[in-house]
Design a protein around this motif. Structure first.
Motif, PDB file in Angstrom:
ATOM      1  N   ARG A   1      64.080  48.101  72.168  1.00 17.93           N
ATOM      2  CA  ARG A   1      65.242  47.219  72.261  1.00 17.93           C
ATOM      3  C   ARG A   1      66.534  48.007  72.026  1.00 17.93           C
ATOM      4  O   ARG A   1      67.576  47.659  72.580  1.00 17.93           O
ATOM      5  N   THR A   2      66.507  49.010  71.193  1.00 15.21           N
ATOM      6  CA  THR A   2      67.720  49.742  70.858  1.00 15.21           C
ATOM      7  C   THR A   2      67.941  50.967  71.742  1.00 15.21           C
ATOM      8  O   THR A   2      68.923  51.689  71.561  1.00 15.21           O
TER       9      THR A   2
ATOM     10  N   ALA B   1      58.592  48.183  69.461  1.00 19.58           N
ATOM     11  CA  ALA B   1      59.414  47.169  70.132  1.00 19.58           C
ATOM     12  C   ALA B   1      60.878  47.320  69.728  1.00 19.58           C
ATOM     13  O   ALA B   1      61.781  47.189  70.565  1.00 19.58           O
ATOM     14  N   MET B   2      61.138  47.599  68.458  1.00 15.45           N
ATOM     15  CA  MET B   2      62.511  47.799  67.996  1.00 15.45           C
ATOM     16  C   MET B   2      63.127  49.032  68.674  1.00 15.45           C
ATOM     17  O   MET B   2      64.286  48.999  69.099  1.00 15.45           O
TER      18      MET B   2
END
Length: 96
Positions: A92-93, A88-89
């Motif tokens: 997002r990035t 997920a990180m």
């Protein structure tokens, strides 16, 4: 009395031995694989047959891989949760 030999050009009196369907111990010792199979999709087949066989093997592999991942996630829930958070990180990035 000397051993009888066939004259040149005449057919042999003793037939040649037939090849054995089993691999020789000598052939395996020389480095040829003992478990080599004559797969018709590997040699002499058309490209479509090779592609279809490759796609079937790939689909089977992907099914087994997904099954193994699901099993690992059920067995190690903490690790699976951490992996989901990292994914997920990353999402997002990610920049287009």
């Amino acid at each position: 009395m000397p051993a009888a030999t066939d004259p040149p050009g005449a057919p042999a009196t003793t037939p040649a031995p037939l090849p054995s369907p089993l691999p020789d111990a000598d052939a395996t010792a020389e480095g040829t694989p003992a478990d080599s199979t004559d797969d018709p999709t590997d040699e002499g087949a058309t490209g479509g047959e090779n592609d279809a066989a490759r796609r079937r093997r790939r689909a089977q592999f992907l099914r087994e891989l997904n099954e193994a991942k699901e099993l690992r996630d059920r067995v190690q829930p903490r690790r699976a949760r951490a992996a989901r958070m990292r994914q997920a990180m990353r999402m997002r990035t990610f920049r287009w």
